[in-house]
Design an enzyme around this catalytic site. Structure first.
Site, mmCIF file in Angstrom:
data_model
loop_
_atom_site.group_PDB
_atom_site.id
_atom_site.type_symbol
_atom_site.label_atom_id
_atom_site.label_comp_id
_atom_site.label_asym_id
_atom_site.label_seq_id
_atom_site.Cartn_x
_atom_site.Cartn_y
_atom_site.Cartn_z
ATOM 1 N N ASP A 22 0.877 -1.170 0.000
ATOM 2 C CA ASP A 22 0.000 0.000 0.000
ATOM 3 C C ASP A 22 0.914 1.219 0.000
ATOM 4 O O ASP A 22 2.127 1.090 0.149
ATOM 5 C CB ASP A 22 -0.905 -0.014 1.244
ATOM 6 C CG ASP A 22 -1.845 1.177 1.274
ATOM 7 O OD1 ASP A 22 -2.467 1.467 0.239
ATOM 8 O OD2 ASP A 22 -1.960 1.846 2.320
ATOM 9 N N TYR B 291 -1.161 8.166 -2.863
ATOM 10 C CA TYR B 291 -1.296 7.712 -4.251
ATOM 11 C C TYR B 291 -2.556 8.296 -4.897
ATOM 12 O O TYR B 291 -2.627 8.418 -6.120
ATOM 13 C CB TYR B 291 -1.461 6.188 -4.291
ATOM 14 C CG TYR B 291 -0.201 5.363 -4.178
ATOM 15 C CD1 TYR B 291 1.050 5.934 -3.972
ATOM 16 C CD2 TYR B 291 -0.292 3.986 -4.285
ATOM 17 C CE1 TYR B 291 2.180 5.129 -3.871
ATOM 18 C CE2 TYR B 291 0.835 3.175 -4.190
ATOM 19 C CZ TYR B 291 2.067 3.755 -3.988
ATOM 20 O OH TYR B 291 3.175 2.953 -3.897
ATOM 21 N N CYS C 68 -4.053 -1.862 -2.164
ATOM 22 C CA CYS C 68 -4.270 -0.453 -2.468
ATOM 23 C C CYS C 68 -5.289 -0.366 -3.598
ATOM 24 O O CYS C 68 -5.059 -0.866 -4.698
ATOM 25 C CB CYS C 68 -2.954 0.178 -2.889
ATOM 26 S SG CYS C 68 -3.162 1.781 -3.673
ATOM 27 N N ASN C 69 -6.416 0.263 -3.315
ATOM 28 C CA ASN C 69 -7.484 0.359 -4.319
ATOM 29 C C ASN C 69 -7.087 1.211 -5.521
ATOM 30 O O ASN C 69 -7.512 0.949 -6.646
ATOM 31 C CB ASN C 69 -8.728 0.998 -3.698
ATOM 32 C CG ASN C 69 -9.423 0.078 -2.730
ATOM 33 O OD1 ASN C 69 -10.330 -0.653 -3.091
ATOM 34 N ND2 ASN C 69 -8.999 0.107 -1.482
HETATM 35 N N1 DGL Z 1 -4.771 3.003 0.520
HETATM 36 C C1 DGL Z 1 -4.662 3.227 -0.869
HETATM 37 C C2 DGL Z 1 -5.958 2.998 -1.576
HETATM 38 O O1 DGL Z 1 -6.649 2.074 -1.189
HETATM 39 C C3 DGL Z 1 -3.896 4.476 -1.258
HETATM 40 C C4 DGL Z 1 -4.388 5.748 -0.679
HETATM 41 C C5 DGL Z 1 -3.482 6.913 -0.999
HETATM 42 O O2 DGL Z 1 -2.266 6.796 -0.833
HETATM 43 O O3 DGL Z 1 -4.025 7.951 -1.428
HETATM 44 O O4 DGL Z 1 -6.317 3.636 -2.525
#
Ligand code: DGL
Length: 265
Positions: free
Chosen positions: A7, A39, A70-71
């Site tokens: 993640d 991200y 990580c989505n």
């Molecule tokens: N936890 C990640 C997701 O599920 C990344 C979140 C991020 O870094 O903005 O998208």
């Protein structure tokens, strides 16, 4: 069985916790790309590049399976990861999409995830008549990473994000970013009780459990997170404290570089 997951930061803890509950006999390699979080506001090209680097790094970690925890990367670069890795890849979006029962579904996600409509597309693939509304939540991840999860400010922000979804009379709400289950207590407080909260990590863990059971010969017994290894791209000390807070372990956290030039692990 040795399982890799990654993640941008602490969001993957929510996946790790669920997976450990269902698959307690595995060991884990957790990579957090802390140097580049969040991200969720990055472009597709940036996320694809990151996915390439992360997959290349995991190719050297001797894993048996990989979890996209990580989505944002799941929504944008699942194909990149699947192409690069030669082990089975388990993802959040497709895992949960096949299990949705409600006809009106809300999704909270990062801006980059929401833009792709990956949740809408995946759910409609299984249940074409479902109404899906996705809401981009740019402020959640930075606040969760700062541990600002109980303030009046984040409560107001959550109420604001949920308003358009509740107006559409959603019956369930998918936490479409792995950081968001860390604010489940807050979300449960501000959500009407008839709206079901869905954490995609449950569907993913279930799929992984079935996979592991089909390979039971390879199982190596362990008892908690002790066999797991944690890696970050910046500030290992801080991450170790975060692990203590969320997982109740105080692991040694190793610093790695993902770019080929200067890679240290
Ligand atoms: N936890 C990640 C997701 O599920 C990344 C979140 C991020 O870094 O903005 O998208």
């Amino acid at each position: 069985m040795r399982i890799g997951l990654f993640d941008s930061g602490v969001g993957g803890f929510t996946i790790l916790k669920k997976v450990v509950e269902l698959c307690p006999d595995s060991s884990f390699i957790y990579l957090a790309d802390t140097a580049r979080l969040p991200y969720g506001v990055k472009t597709s090209n940036e996320i694809k590049q990151i996915a390439e680097e992360i997959s290349s790094w995991f190719n050297y970690q001797n894993i048996d399976a990989f979890l996209v925890a990580c989505n944002t990367t799941n929504a944008i670069a699942l194909d990149v990861i699947k192409k690069k890795l030669d082990v089975p890849v388990f993802d959040l979006i497709w895992s949960v999409a096949s299990s949705i029962q409600e006809s009106r579904v809300g999704v909270l996600a990062t801006p980059s995830t929401a833009k792709t409509k990956a949740y809408t597309n995946a759910i409609l693939e299984f249940k074409p008549n479902t109404f899906v509304i996705e809401k981009s939540c740019p402020e959640f991840v930075p606040m969760i990473e700062m541990d600002d999860i109980n303030s009046a400010k984040i409560t107001d922000i959550a109420i604001g994000y949920l308003q358009p979804l509740l107006k559409q009379e959603i019956e369930s709400l998918i936490l479409g970013c792995s950081h968001y289950p860390l604010i489940t207590p807050l979300l449960s407080k501000v959500l009407p009780s008839h709206v079901k909260l869905i954490d995609p990590a449950e569907a993913l863990s279930f799929k992984l459990k079935l996979f592991i059971e089909s390979k039971t010969n390879n199982l190596v017994k362990r008892k908690d997170f002790v066999d797991s290894k944690f890696f970050v791209t910046s500030d290992p000390k801080n991450f170790s404290f975060r692990a203590k807070h969320w997982l109740n372990v105080f692991p040694e956290v190793n610093l790695v570089s993902l770019q080929k030039k200067g890679r240290v692990s």
